[in-house]
Write an enzyme that holds these catalytic residues in place. Structure first.
Site, PDB file in Angstrom:
ATOM      1  N   TYR A 107      -4.291  -4.059  10.904  1.00 51.46           N
ATOM      2  CA  TYR A 107      -3.056  -4.788  11.186  1.00 51.46           C
ATOM      3  C   TYR A 107      -3.284  -5.751  12.342  1.00 51.46           C
ATOM      4  O   TYR A 107      -4.211  -5.584  13.130  1.00 51.46           O
ATOM      5  CB  TYR A 107      -1.913  -3.808  11.506  1.00 51.46           C
ATOM      6  CG  TYR A 107      -0.543  -4.403  11.352  1.00 51.46           C
ATOM      7  CD1 TYR A 107      -0.082  -4.826  10.111  1.00 51.46           C
ATOM      8  CD2 TYR A 107       0.287  -4.564  12.454  1.00 51.46           C
ATOM      9  CE1 TYR A 107       1.175  -5.383   9.967  1.00 51.46           C
ATOM     10  CE2 TYR A 107       1.549  -5.107  12.325  1.00 51.46           C
ATOM     11  CZ  TYR A 107       1.990  -5.528  11.076  1.00 51.46           C
ATOM     12  OH  TYR A 107       3.235  -6.091  10.939  1.00 51.46           O
ATOM     13  N   ASN A 180      12.327  -5.126   7.619  1.00 52.06           N
ATOM     14  CA  ASN A 180      12.413  -5.757   6.295  1.00 52.06           C
ATOM     15  C   ASN A 180      13.571  -6.737   6.138  1.00 52.06           C
ATOM     16  O   ASN A 180      13.361  -7.858   5.661  1.00 52.06           O
ATOM     17  CB  ASN A 180      12.467  -4.681   5.209  1.00 52.06           C
ATOM     18  CG  ASN A 180      11.169  -3.892   5.107  1.00 52.06           C
ATOM     19  OD1 ASN A 180      10.106  -4.397   5.452  1.00 52.06           O
ATOM     20  ND2 ASN A 180      11.251  -2.664   4.652  1.00 52.06           N
ATOM     21  N   ASN A 206      10.817  -4.696  -5.721  1.00 54.90           N
ATOM     22  CA  ASN A 206      11.404  -3.391  -5.433  1.00 54.90           C
ATOM     23  C   ASN A 206      11.010  -2.864  -4.064  1.00 54.90           C
ATOM     24  O   ASN A 206      11.408  -1.764  -3.682  1.00 54.90           O
ATOM     25  CB  ASN A 206      10.986  -2.381  -6.504  1.00 54.90           C
ATOM     26  CG  ASN A 206       9.473  -2.207  -6.566  1.00 54.90           C
ATOM     27  OD1 ASN A 206       8.754  -3.195  -6.655  1.00 54.90           O
ATOM     28  ND2 ASN A 206       8.999  -0.978  -6.530  1.00 54.90           N
ATOM     29  N   SER A 207      10.258  -3.635  -3.294  1.00 55.24           N
ATOM     30  CA  SER A 207       9.891  -3.241  -1.936  1.00 55.24           C
ATOM     31  C   SER A 207      11.107  -3.340  -1.023  1.00 55.24           C
ATOM     32  O   SER A 207      12.161  -3.859  -1.412  1.00 55.24           O
ATOM     33  CB  SER A 207       8.770  -4.137  -1.405  1.00 55.24           C
ATOM     34  OG  SER A 207       9.254  -5.467  -1.229  1.00 55.24           O
ATOM     35  N   GLY A 299       2.614 -10.504   2.805  1.00 56.29           N
ATOM     36  CA  GLY A 299       1.904  -9.257   2.576  1.00 56.29           C
ATOM     37  C   GLY A 299       0.783  -9.465   1.584  1.00 56.29           C
ATOM     38  O   GLY A 299       0.684 -10.525   0.952  1.00 56.29           O
ATOM     39  N   GLY A 300      -0.063  -8.444   1.426  1.00 53.57           N
ATOM     40  CA  GLY A 300      -1.193  -8.535   0.501  1.00 53.57           C
ATOM     41  C   GLY A 300      -1.477  -7.204  -0.162  1.00 53.57           C
ATOM     42  O   GLY A 300      -2.562  -6.638  -0.030  1.00 53.57           O
ATOM     43  N   MET A 301      -0.510  -6.693  -0.903  1.00 55.82           N
ATOM     44  CA  MET A 301      -0.626  -5.353  -1.472  1.00 55.82           C
ATOM     45  C   MET A 301      -1.814  -5.207  -2.409  1.00 55.82           C
ATOM     46  O   MET A 301      -2.402  -4.134  -2.512  1.00 55.82           O
ATOM     47  CB  MET A 301       0.678  -5.006  -2.199  1.00 55.82           C
ATOM     48  CG  MET A 301       1.875  -4.844  -1.279  1.00 55.82           C
ATOM     49  SD  MET A 301       3.435  -4.715  -2.191  1.00 55.82           S
ATOM     50  CE  MET A 301       3.119  -3.302  -3.233  1.00 55.82           C
ATOM     51  N   TRP A 324       5.015 -13.693   9.614  1.00 52.90           N
ATOM     52  CA  TRP A 324       4.832 -12.398  10.270  1.00 52.90           C
ATOM     53  C   TRP A 324       5.942 -12.269  11.296  1.00 52.90           C
ATOM     54  O   TRP A 324       6.049 -13.082  12.209  1.00 52.90           O
ATOM     55  CB  TRP A 324       3.443 -12.332  10.926  1.00 52.90           C
ATOM     56  CG  TRP A 324       3.099 -11.013  11.540  1.00 52.90           C
ATOM     57  CD1 TRP A 324       3.502  -9.780  11.137  1.00 52.90           C
ATOM     58  CD2 TRP A 324       2.243 -10.796  12.674  1.00 52.90           C
ATOM     59  NE1 TRP A 324       2.962  -8.796  11.928  1.00 52.90           N
ATOM     60  CE2 TRP A 324       2.193  -9.391  12.879  1.00 52.90           C
ATOM     61  CE3 TRP A 324       1.522 -11.630  13.520  1.00 52.90           C
ATOM     62  CZ2 TRP A 324       1.437  -8.819  13.913  1.00 52.90           C
ATOM     63  CZ3 TRP A 324       0.777 -11.059  14.536  1.00 52.90           C
ATOM     64  CH2 TRP A 324       0.724  -9.672  14.727  1.00 52.90           C
ATOM     65  N   LEU A 325       6.776 -11.249  11.131  1.00 50.27           N
ATOM     66  CA  LEU A 325       7.937 -11.106  12.003  1.00 50.27           C
ATOM     67  C   LEU A 325       7.538 -10.982  13.470  1.00 50.27           C
ATOM     68  O   LEU A 325       8.226 -11.519  14.351  1.00 50.27           O
ATOM     69  CB  LEU A 325       8.769  -9.890  11.571  1.00 50.27           C
ATOM     70  CG  LEU A 325      10.063  -9.663  12.348  1.00 50.27           C
ATOM     71  CD1 LEU A 325      11.027 -10.819  12.165  1.00 50.27           C
ATOM     72  CD2 LEU A 325      10.713  -8.344  11.926  1.00 50.27           C
TER      73      LEU A 325
END
Length: 386
Positions: A107, A180, A206-207, A299-301, A324-325
């Site tokens: 991270y 989120n 659905n996240s 993101g990069g799931m 990025w928050l």
């Protein structure tokens, strides 16, 4: 009395402050709540607080790796309070993908080890130091920044590390408010000047972020195209997302079909795409963007790079951005972040923003919650309750 002639304020249902002198017994020191040096500092400080060891527990990791192997539930010492500190009893804290990534060491922000897990959650103020002006016992608070360590029963934080929120919103909404929904709101507002009737396309719908995007977009009058992976319970998931305000729910496979070119006869091509997956999924989002549109990656799931064809960049003038928050917070004042939080609380009050589907898990059952958080096709967020 303090030098200002004021005792620290205390929440009446907790044993704090005035009971400290009774708590500092040799037996209690041997149990590891306070060291001898802590005892000396506490005796000298009118702000100090203590609690039973069994009540001060935290999920701690001393090295990076598989969360199931490196995270442990431990009794920890409660720090002595200073004049600008706030003692908080944590109520609930979710497990987010960023929490897992942080424990794994993958991270953009990593705390010094050993560290307490958790970047988000809601707590109730138990006591405040004499210099604290914005908070009082009984208030609900959430972290102002990442890395605070919310997977614990109690803690002492500086006042500047906390943001007060209304205590009349649902507990699950409060616990999941600070990451989120903030990400969803800023991405909808900051990259394209969208108007009511415009459309937005997103993957990982659905996240936690995806569910917030659906609801905030609906509140703004925006239409959403929500992409999900095919799964056994797809009809159930589709119904749930549409109940949140999703206009269309389609699978990754549907998005790749030639018939999708007819899809936009009945609605405008999206000018904004929100990507949390990467790889082929992000390429398909780009393919359906309107000319001049923007894809924001947060993101990069899939753990695969974003691949953009040269022709799309040249002939459609598409823009690729990231969000990025934590960086947004660095670039904006604490007052601006609090304004964002209160805007989201207003949506909650109006019934336009609900918490994502959640499963509450007692802190002592953290291993079950961690395991569920890393399983594929999980549509519910694990929330640790204290």
């Amino acid at each position: 009395m303090t030098s200002r002639g004021r005792q620290p304020q205390c929440w009446p249902d907790m044993w704090v402050c005035s009971a400290l002198s009774r708590a500092l017994t040799p037996a209690r020191l041997r149990r590891g709540l306070l060291s001898a040096s802590d005892c000396h500092r506490a005796a000298a400080s009118p702000y100090a607080a203590s609690a039973e060891p069994s009540r001060v527990r935290a999920l701690v990791y001393g090295s990076h790796g598989d969360p199931a192997k490196v995270v442990e539930l431990k009794n920890v010492e409660l720090a002595a309070m200073g004049g600008s500190d706030v003692r908080v009893r944590m109520l609930a804290a979710p497990i987010n993908p960023s929490d897992i990534n942080m424990i794994q060491g993958n991270y953009g922000l990593l705390p010094r080890l050993p560290a307490v897990g958790g970047n988000e959650g809601v707590g109730q103020v138990v006591a405040v130091g004499s210099n604290v002006t914005a908070l009082k016992p009984g208030d609900w608070v959430i972290p102002a920044g990442a890395g605070l360590g919310t997977w614990r029963t109690e803690a002492v934080f500086g006042e500047e590390a906390l943001i007060g929120i209304p205590s009349d919103i649902p507990l699950q909404s409060a616990a999941t408010l600070g990451v989120n929904p903030c990400t969803a709101y800023r991405m909808l507002m900051d990259f394209e000047q969208l108007q009511p009737g415009d459309s937005v396309i997103q993957n990982a719908s659905n996240s936690g972020v995806g569910q917030a995007v659906i609801q905030i977009a609906a509140a703004l009058g925006l239409r959403t195209i929500n992409v999900v992976r095919d799964r056994p319970d797809l009809p159930k998931l589709t119904d749930r997302l549409k109940d949140l305000g999703a206009e269309h729910v389609i699978t990754e496979e549907d998005l790749r079909k030639p018939e999708m070119r007819h899809f936009f006869k009945d609605m405008p091509q999206p000018r904004l795409a929100l990507n949390c997956v990467g790889g082929k999924s992000s390429t398909e989002l780009l393919r359906h963007l309107a000319p001049g549109g923007t894809m924001v990656t947060y993101g990069g799931m899939a753990k695969q790079p974003v691949i953009a064809s040269v022709s799309l960049l040249i002939f459609k003038d598409l823009k690729l951005r990231g969000f990025w928050l934590s960086q947004w917070k660095k670039d904006h004042s604490p007052a601006q972040f609090k304004e964002l939080i209160l805007t989201l609380c207003d949506l909650v009050h109006r019934g336009q923003l609900r918490a994502p589907a959640c499963t509450e898990v007692p802190l002592q059952d953290y291993q079950r919650a961690l395991e569920a958080s890393t399983k594929p096709f999980v549509s519910t967020k694990q929330i640790l309750t204290m």
